[in-house]
Design a protein around this motif. Structure first.
Motif, PDB file in Angstrom:
ATOM      1  N   ARG A 209     -15.031 -25.308   0.250  1.00 20.56           N
ATOM      2  CA  ARG A 209     -16.098 -24.425  -0.214  1.00 20.56           C
ATOM      3  C   ARG A 209     -16.661 -24.932  -1.536  1.00 20.56           C
ATOM      4  O   ARG A 209     -15.980 -25.618  -2.295  1.00 20.56           O
ATOM      5  N   ALA A 210     -17.875 -24.574  -1.820  1.00 22.89           N
ATOM      6  CA  ALA A 210     -18.546 -25.054  -3.029  1.00 22.89           C
ATOM      7  C   ALA A 210     -17.876 -24.561  -4.302  1.00 22.89           C
ATOM      8  O   ALA A 210     -18.132 -25.096  -5.383  1.00 22.89           O
ATOM      9  N   ASP A 211     -17.008 -23.540  -4.187  1.00 25.97           N
ATOM     10  CA  ASP A 211     -16.275 -23.056  -5.359  1.00 25.97           C
ATOM     11  C   ASP A 211     -14.879 -23.671  -5.459  1.00 25.97           C
ATOM     12  O   ASP A 211     -14.096 -23.298  -6.338  1.00 25.97           O
ATOM     13  N   GLY A 212     -14.553 -24.614  -4.567  1.00 26.02           N
ATOM     14  CA  GLY A 212     -13.264 -25.277  -4.602  1.00 26.02           C
ATOM     15  C   GLY A 212     -12.203 -24.656  -3.723  1.00 26.02           C
ATOM     16  O   GLY A 212     -11.079 -25.170  -3.653  1.00 26.02           O
ATOM     17  N   GLU A 213     -12.503 -23.590  -3.040  1.00 26.21           N
ATOM     18  CA  GLU A 213     -11.547 -22.926  -2.150  1.00 26.21           C
ATOM     19  C   GLU A 213     -11.706 -23.438  -0.715  1.00 26.21           C
ATOM     20  O   GLU A 213     -12.682 -24.086  -0.365  1.00 26.21           O
ATOM     21  N   GLY A 214     -10.716 -23.124   0.123  1.00 22.86           N
ATOM     22  CA  GLY A 214     -10.819 -23.394   1.558  1.00 22.86           C
ATOM     23  C   GLY A 214     -10.697 -24.850   1.947  1.00 22.86           C
ATOM     24  O   GLY A 214     -11.162 -25.245   3.027  1.00 22.86           O
ATOM     25  N   PHE A 215     -10.047 -25.652   1.125  1.00 22.46           N
ATOM     26  CA  PHE A 215      -9.912 -27.071   1.414  1.00 22.46           C
ATOM     27  C   PHE A 215      -9.081 -27.293   2.683  1.00 22.46           C
ATOM     28  O   PHE A 215      -7.993 -26.759   2.837  1.00 22.46           O
ATOM     29  N   ARG A 216      -9.605 -28.087   3.615  1.00 25.54           N
ATOM     30  CA  ARG A 216      -8.843 -28.419   4.821  1.00 25.54           C
ATOM     31  C   ARG A 216      -9.378 -29.691   5.469  1.00 25.54           C
ATOM     32  O   ARG A 216     -10.543 -30.070   5.277  1.00 25.54           O
ATOM     33  N   ARG A 217      -8.519 -30.333   6.226  1.00 25.64           N
ATOM     34  CA  ARG A 217      -8.899 -31.519   6.983  1.00 25.64           C
ATOM     35  C   ARG A 217      -9.429 -31.090   8.338  1.00 25.64           C
ATOM     36  O   ARG A 217      -8.807 -30.282   9.027  1.00 25.64           O
ATOM     37  N   VAL A 218     -10.558 -31.667   8.739  1.00 25.63           N
ATOM     38  CA  VAL A 218     -11.162 -31.284  10.017  1.00 25.63           C
ATOM     39  C   VAL A 218     -11.164 -32.422  11.038  1.00 25.63           C
ATOM     40  O   VAL A 218     -11.337 -32.175  12.236  1.00 25.63           O
ATOM     41  N   ALA A 219     -10.970 -33.645  10.583  1.00 27.34           N
ATOM     42  CA  ALA A 219     -10.955 -34.764  11.536  1.00 27.34           C
ATOM     43  C   ALA A 219     -10.105 -35.895  10.972  1.00 27.34           C
ATOM     44  O   ALA A 219     -10.245 -36.281   9.804  1.00 27.34           O
ATOM     45  N   SER A 220      -9.230 -36.430  11.809  1.00 27.05           N
ATOM     46  CA  SER A 220      -8.359 -37.525  11.405  1.00 27.05           C
ATOM     47  C   SER A 220      -7.885 -38.248  12.651  1.00 27.05           C
ATOM     48  O   SER A 220      -7.777 -37.647  13.730  1.00 27.05           O
ATOM     49  N   LYS A 221      -7.583 -39.534  12.499  1.00 23.54           N
ATOM     50  CA  LYS A 221      -7.076 -40.317  13.610  1.00 23.54           C
ATOM     51  C   LYS A 221      -6.185 -41.416  13.036  1.00 23.54           C
ATOM     52  O   LYS A 221      -6.654 -42.233  12.233  1.00 23.54           O
TER      53      LYS A 221
END
Length: 622
Positions: A209-221
């Protein structure tokens, strides 16, 4: 392939002299000049064209090393990175769609790059190395001027002993999220399946999120690099390029670029559903949704180089880099880069206020009487050249022409006379002549010396062992050098009086340099399968000391005249996605300095490019 495409980043030899007069090169009040070598484009200009390639024209009326442009979401302005404040100093600028009205937006000594404007036009996301030299995603509030390091917190950084960069931010259409790529929590690894010196890169796609919250990985291989994410117009999908981790090495090497393959892939942000939008050969980069049904992208290198589209519309064959399409998809802006060698003593941006930075060809070393010697590799044919520090009175003292070297390897920078070393009396220059880098497996190299006036030269080793990278002892009676081969490796010391050679080390050691006081020898050692560190040792083989311990490579160490050590390191990681570079080896490499005991380490360059081979030219004796 042009010789200048093979620019190799190896360090300067040790500064033996105690007197180094920079003369007219130095402005009043400076301690002197720092010579250094840079591997990167020497010029870059922005161009704009219709999406079908027609109507191409230079974009800016006052172009000055500009690149990495992006359109504002409303199409009313363009952001771009420029080095108009100094060669190597990347800042962010804004202009109108017609290329006029250029204004600085983010400036400073750090890397500031890859800027994108939020959909409402109130916030700017960009990559910066400010506040710690790591590549992070920052957000600037354009109304208040407040800056937020969006990826600098503990929850996002991961293991700081490994790669830890954050690159290529992209705003979601609603302005609530940013997507970016990162190599956080991945290991350092070498190319050639872990056997090479240069690092490859494994990236995943993240959102926050633009405020620095909600960090997560959405794609990886695993064993793949996923980069340059962009959102779909409806905000449901993120598109990116996907290449093998090993392929990120070939992606920025001219001998491999036409053979590297990648695909354009998108994922559903909510469900993770994956779609491959391309197949087959070609190195595909910079994907961008032009509509929910069409993606434009760049093909880098090879016969199809240029712009391509998933809709099947005609491709645009053209040499370009970093395309970015306008919000309506009708116009595209990109850069064209030039890799001609920088001239000797070209002024560079100086990160240290006490020193003026200037460019040099490779392996610079200064004699005690103030004469500069180099291997003229980028500007010549890898011969030994001497000159005054200001470039005057240039003379070739050893020409590799006619010395039995393969002309094609010389042209590619894989053979020549490497790393000159002055004798303390200034009458001789030692060097290695032969084949280097990967070609050493198939050829030989011999330790040589030549008189200062070029009238006489002689071999110092018999050629049975691959020998090179010499450095004289302070009294001029010995030379330390490295050997490499199937049955021997490490450092050797040659006695010039009786020509005897003794073993100093038997490890995978290279690039030795004798300290100005003669008490220690600095060198680079391979400490494990993927890592190199800086060591010193006494000339009698005792008191071995390890000065660096970081997981990234540290190497190419040289002495300063006052007994400190300068070296190249990747400890702050990549500054951009590895696959986006061209004609480079270690784009993460920056120059550092430390005391002889390893204390007081600090960085003295902070650029997007590969910087190495430092040499201080003080205005007076230290």
């Amino acid at each position: 392939m042009n010789r200048r495409e093979f620019l190799f980043a190896l360090p300067a030899a040790a500064l033996l002299g105690r007197q180094a007069i920079a003369g007219a090169l130095v402005p009043t009040g400076k301690k002197g000049v720092m010579l250094m070598n840079r591997i990167g484009p020497s010029a870059s200009a922005l161009f704009i064209a219709n999406a079908d390639g027609t109507g191409e024209r230079q974009f800016l009326q006052t172009s000055s090393f500009d690149y990495h442009a992006s359109w504002a979401p409303d199409g009313r302005s363009v952001l771009f990175t420029s080095e108009r404040n100094g060669d190597g100093q990347s800042d962010i600028f804004r202009c109108r769609p017609d290329g006029t009205g250029i204004q600085p937006w983010v400036t400073g000594a750090s890397v500031d790059d890859a800027a994108v404007l939020s959909p409402d036009g109130t916030r700017l996301a960009f990559v910066s190395t400010r506040d710690g030299y790591l590549a992070n995603v920052w957000v600037l509030n354009l109304k208040t001027g407040r800056m937020l390091n969006l990826t600098g917190g503990k929850s996002t950084q991961g293991d700081l002993n490994g790669p830890h960069g954050f690159f290529r931010p992209s705003w979601s259409p609603d302005g609530k999220w940013l997507a970016f790529s990162s190599d956080r929590n991945t290991p350092w690894r070498g190319h050639d399946q872990g056997r090479g010196w240069e690092h490859t890169q494994e990236l995943s796609i993240y959102v926050i999120r633009a405020d620095g919250e909600g960090f997560r990985r959405v794609a990886s291989k695993p064993e793949y690099c996923l980069g340059s994410p962009k959102w779909s117009p409806d905000g449901r999908r993120i598109v990116f390029y996907e290449i093998t981790t090993e392929g990120t090495w070939g992606a920025h090497r001219p001998e491999w670029i036409g053979r590297v393959e990648s695909q354009i892939v998108s994922i559903d942000v909510a469900t993770g559903e994956r779609v491959e939008h391309t197949t087959g050969p070609g190195f595909k980069l910079f994907p961008q949704f032009l509509s929910t049904q069409e993606i434009g992208y760049h093909i880098k290198g090879g016969p199809e180089e240029g712009l391509a589209y998933t809709s099947g519309r005609p491709a645009v064959k053209r040499a370009l880099r970093s395309p970015n399409w306008s919000p309506d998809g009708t116009t595209v802006i990109y850069e064209k880069v030039i890799f001609t060698a920088r001239p000797q003593n070209k002024v560079l941006y100086s990160w240290d206020k006490d020193w003026d930075y200037r460019h040099t060809d490779v392996f610079p070393i200064l004699s005690r009487d103030g004469t500069l010697a180099i291997t003229e590799k980028q500007l010549g044919n890898s011969s030994i050249v001497i000159m005054n520090p200001d470039g005057s009175n240039r003379r070739v003292v050893f020409d590799v022409e006619g010395k039995g070297l393969d002309p094609e390897l010389v042209r590619k920078g894989l053979a020549g006379a490497f790393q000159p070393a002055w004798s303390p009396d200034g009458q001789w220059i030692a060097f290695g002549i032969g084949t280097w880098f990967q070609e050493r497996r198939h050829g030989k190299a011999t330790l040589m010396r030549v008189r200062r006036d070029g009238t006489f030269w002689e071999p110092l080793t018999d050629g049975t062992a691959h020998s090179g990278f010499p450095s004289y002892s302070a009294d001029g009676k010995q030379i330390v050098f490295r050997v490499w081969g199937e049955d021997q490796k490490g450092l050797r010391i040659l006695n010039l009086e009786d020509r005897s050679i003794r073993v100093l080390t038997n490890e995978y050691d290279n690039l030795p340099g004798w300290s100005p006081d003669g008490r220690r020898i600095v060198f680079t050692r391979k400490v494990d399968a993927v890592n190199f560190d800086i060591f010193t040792i006494r000339p009698d083989g005792t008191d071995l000391r390890q000065l660096t311990t970081h997981g990234a490579n540290d190497g190419h160490a040289v002495w300063t005249a006052d007994g400190r050590i300068m070296w190249s390191s990747g400890r702050y990681g990549f500054r951009d996605e590895a696959a986006l570079y061209d004609n480079t080896f270690q784009p993460y490499g920056q120059i550092f300095i430390m005391n002889a005991d390893g204390s007081g380490k600090r960085i003295i360059t902070d650029s997007l490019w590969e910087d190495s081979m430092p040499l201080y030219l003080p205005t007076r004796a230290p």
